[in-house]
Design an enzyme around this catalytic site. Structure first.
Site, short mmCIF file in Angstrom:
data_model
loop_
_atom_site.label_atom_id
_atom_site.label_comp_id
_atom_site.label_asym_id
_atom_site.label_seq_id
_atom_site.Cartn_x
_atom_site.Cartn_y
_atom_site.Cartn_z
N ARG A 6 -30.64 32.68 28.87
CA ARG A 6 -31.36 33.32 29.97
C ARG A 6 -30.51 33.30 31.23
O ARG A 6 -30.43 34.28 31.96
CB ARG A 6 -32.69 32.59 30.21
CG ARG A 6 -33.70 32.80 29.09
CD ARG A 6 -35.07 32.27 29.46
NE ARG A 6 -35.27 30.89 29.12
CZ ARG A 6 -35.86 30.46 28.00
NH1 ARG A 6 -36.30 31.32 27.11
NH2 ARG A 6 -36.04 29.18 27.77
N PHE A 42 -39.96 41.62 22.66
CA PHE A 42 -40.28 40.29 22.08
C PHE A 42 -40.22 39.25 23.21
O PHE A 42 -39.50 38.26 23.14
CB PHE A 42 -39.31 39.92 20.95
CG PHE A 42 -39.17 40.98 19.88
CD1 PHE A 42 -40.06 41.02 18.82
CD2 PHE A 42 -38.16 41.94 19.95
CE1 PHE A 42 -39.93 42.01 17.83
CE2 PHE A 42 -38.03 42.91 18.97
CZ PHE A 42 -38.91 42.95 17.91
N ASP A 97 -44.66 42.64 23.75
CA ASP A 97 -44.95 41.61 22.74
C ASP A 97 -46.26 41.96 22.05
O ASP A 97 -47.09 42.68 22.61
CB ASP A 97 -45.06 40.22 23.41
CG ASP A 97 -44.76 39.08 22.44
OD1 ASP A 97 -43.65 38.51 22.53
OD2 ASP A 97 -45.62 38.76 21.60
N ALA A 141 -43.13 46.13 18.52
CA ALA A 141 -41.87 46.67 19.07
C ALA A 141 -41.32 47.80 18.20
O ALA A 141 -40.77 48.77 18.73
CB ALA A 141 -40.84 45.55 19.19
N ASP A 171 -35.26 39.93 21.37
CA ASP A 171 -35.28 38.54 20.89
C ASP A 171 -36.39 38.39 19.84
O ASP A 171 -37.38 37.69 20.06
CB ASP A 171 -35.50 37.59 22.07
CG ASP A 171 -35.41 36.13 21.67
OD1 ASP A 171 -34.86 35.83 20.59
OD2 ASP A 171 -35.90 35.27 22.44
N CYS A 187 -32.48 34.86 15.28
CA CYS A 187 -32.69 33.42 15.10
C CYS A 187 -32.85 33.08 13.62
O CYS A 187 -33.36 32.02 13.28
CB CYS A 187 -33.86 32.92 15.93
SG CYS A 187 -35.43 33.66 15.50
N1 SAH Z 1 -37.58 35.76 24.40
C1 SAH Z 1 -38.68 34.83 24.35
C2 SAH Z 1 -38.96 34.30 22.95
C3 SAH Z 1 -39.30 35.37 21.93
S1 SAH Z 1 -40.01 34.75 20.46
C4 SAH Z 1 -38.41 33.69 25.33
O1 SAH Z 1 -37.31 33.58 25.87
O2 SAH Z 1 -39.32 32.90 25.58
C5 SAH Z 1 -40.46 36.18 19.61
C6 SAH Z 1 -41.68 36.93 20.15
O3 SAH Z 1 -41.85 38.13 19.40
C7 SAH Z 1 -43.00 36.18 20.06
O4 SAH Z 1 -43.60 36.10 21.32
C8 SAH Z 1 -43.88 37.06 19.14
O5 SAH Z 1 -45.24 37.12 19.58
C9 SAH Z 1 -43.24 38.40 19.30
N2 SAH Z 1 -43.38 39.35 18.18
C10 SAH Z 1 -43.36 39.10 16.86
N3 SAH Z 1 -43.37 40.25 16.16
C11 SAH Z 1 -43.41 41.26 17.07
C12 SAH Z 1 -43.42 42.68 16.98
N4 SAH Z 1 -43.40 43.29 15.79
N5 SAH Z 1 -43.41 43.41 18.11
C13 SAH Z 1 -43.42 42.79 19.32
N6 SAH Z 1 -43.40 41.45 19.47
C14 SAH Z 1 -43.40 40.69 18.36
#
Ligand code: SAH
Length: 397
Positions: A213, A229, A251, A281, A301, A341
């Site tokens: 970040r 995400f 999200d 997404a 992410d 990840c």
């Molecule tokens: N970048 C964030 C962490 C992301 S974790 C940080 O720094 O805190 C991944 C995220 O993707 C989660 O919040 C989850 O709810 C979301 N997610 C999972 N599948 C998704 C989709 N198909 N479309 C959008 N968001 C999604």
């Protein structure tokens, strides 16, 4: 000390000698002596040479997780104390207290405590017990953590599917001291974030992205940013602080987005500079493209796509698709920040996937920086599986 013995099949001793902490059930020739799952066992080569000592669980494909390679080292109370002290000392060395009050204190196998995760959020600790061997010693481990860290409370978030592989049901609740409040406000690199320890994802916050970040932020100055995400919008706060013109958080989780809005406000940025979009997404990025919406930076992410080798190809298609869609939304000269990840997707494979997406999108892509997991998620050379997070900061033409 004498423990029941596990004899390996011929030719299966090499990873153990190299201090890899897992023994798979397929490598076992025989078990000698009466032993209950969760107890300590000594591991021998096929020609009866002592190799290592760990805890057993016949219900798991990983039948033993190794704890020591020293025949003199007993797995008693002081063993666990030494292991926790070693993990705490490593965090102390990182001087994490100067930049954050939320970080990982114990990262399981990578800290030589297989099956145990401990995260600190201010004066609360959150633990995750992933194996029967840890489950059996949970009270002791909570006691040691209480003595060493003096937390206001220790909360367990062992609501994880992986526990089923160990024959364990999900578990959560207070294990010491007070119940955590609805939200704990943590401070990371000077920014404030609301964290829901009891119901948030993982243990409440993506601590592994802390350094990323910070490193991404300067590239976002002046940009219209899409934070896909987003979870609770941590990247968005850093982006706004670095002077991004605006940020869209995307999200599927309405709860996460509500906290994302609160986090923007908490850090003193006007609501006019950010927007929340709740949705998938894979769909929303296509809608943005169709409606002509463009960005100067996109952050991707996504959650873990690949859990088992058999799904690697499908996961790769998922990563390629999301990166392709993001590239379509970027203005020329824009910034793509893209992560995976999934431990099964190597950094090399990930780069190839992004390249494939760039080819399909007919865009030129320059890698500016390569990113990994924060140093409170260390990687043991003898356990490369502990390395999972990889990312690229790219310029797109
Ligand atoms: N970048 C964030 C962490 C992301 S974790 C940080 O720094 O805190 C991944 C995220 O993707 C989660 O919040 C989850 O709810 C979301 N997610 C999972 N599948 C998704 C989709 N198909 N479309 C959008 N968001 C999604």
């Amino acid at each position: 000390m004498r423990h029941p013995r596990l004899i390996l099949k011929p030719g299966h001793d090499r990873p153990v000698r190299r201090h890899h902490p897992w023994i798979f059930s397929g490598a076992v020739a025989e078990l000698e002596g009466r032993i209950e799952d969760g107890e300590i066992i000594d591991v021998y080569s096929s020609d009866r040479e002592w190799l290592a000592r760990g805890y057993l669980n016949r219900r798991s494909q990983i039948i033993v997780r190794l704890l020591t390679w020293n025949p003199e080292e007993a797995i008693d109370e002081s063993f666990w104390e030494r292991r926790i002290d070693r993990a705490l000392a490593a965090r102390h060395l990182l001087r994490l207290d100067e930049i954050t009050d939320a970080y990982r204190l114990v990262y399981a196998e990578s800290d030589w405590i297989p099956g145990l995760l401990v995260d600190r959020y201010r004066d609360f600790l959150v633990i995750q017990s992933l194996t029967l061997g840890i489950e059996r010693r949970k009270e002791l481990l909570v006691r040691i953590l209480t003595e060493r860290c003096r937390p206001t409370g220790i909360y367990e978030r062992s609501d994880l599917d992986v526990r089923a592989k160990e024959g364990l049901p999900p578990a959560d609740g207070v294990r010491h001291g007070e119940i955590p409040p609805e939200r704990i406000v943590i401070r990371e690199h000077g920014y404030l974030f609301r964290v829901d320890i009891r119901h948030g994802q993982k243990t409440g916050f993506y601590l592994d992205q802390r350094e990323n970040r910070r490193r991404v932020a300067p590239y976002l100055a002046g940009a219209r940013v899409l934070n896909a995400f987003s979870y609770t919008g941590a990247f968005a706060v850093y982006a706004l602080a670095a002077g991004a013109e605006s940020v869209v958080n995307l999200d599927t989780s309405a709860e996460a987005l509500a906290d994302a809005a609160a986090n923007v406000q908490l850090n003193g940025f006007p609501a006019s500079r950010f927007e929340n979009v709740e949705g998938d997404a894979f769909r929303v990025l296509r809608q943005f493209r169709a409606s002509g919406r463009r960005f100067q930076a996109v952050i991707l992410d996504p959650p873990k796509f690949a859990f088992v080798q058999a799904h690697l190809e499908r996961a790769a298609r998922g990563y390629k698709d999301i990166n392709l869609q993001a590239l379509h939304l970027l203005e020329s000269g824009g910034i793509l920040v893209t992560f995976s990840c999934s431990g099964l997707v190597s950094a090399d494979l990930f780069q190839k996937i992004v390249f494939a997406a760039a080819e399909d999108a007919d865009r030129e892509v320059q890698i500016l920086e390569r990113l990994g997991q924060a140093p409170d998620h260390p990687v043991r050379l003898s356990f490369p599986e502990g390395e999972y997070l990889k990312g690229l900061i790219c310029r797109v033409w």
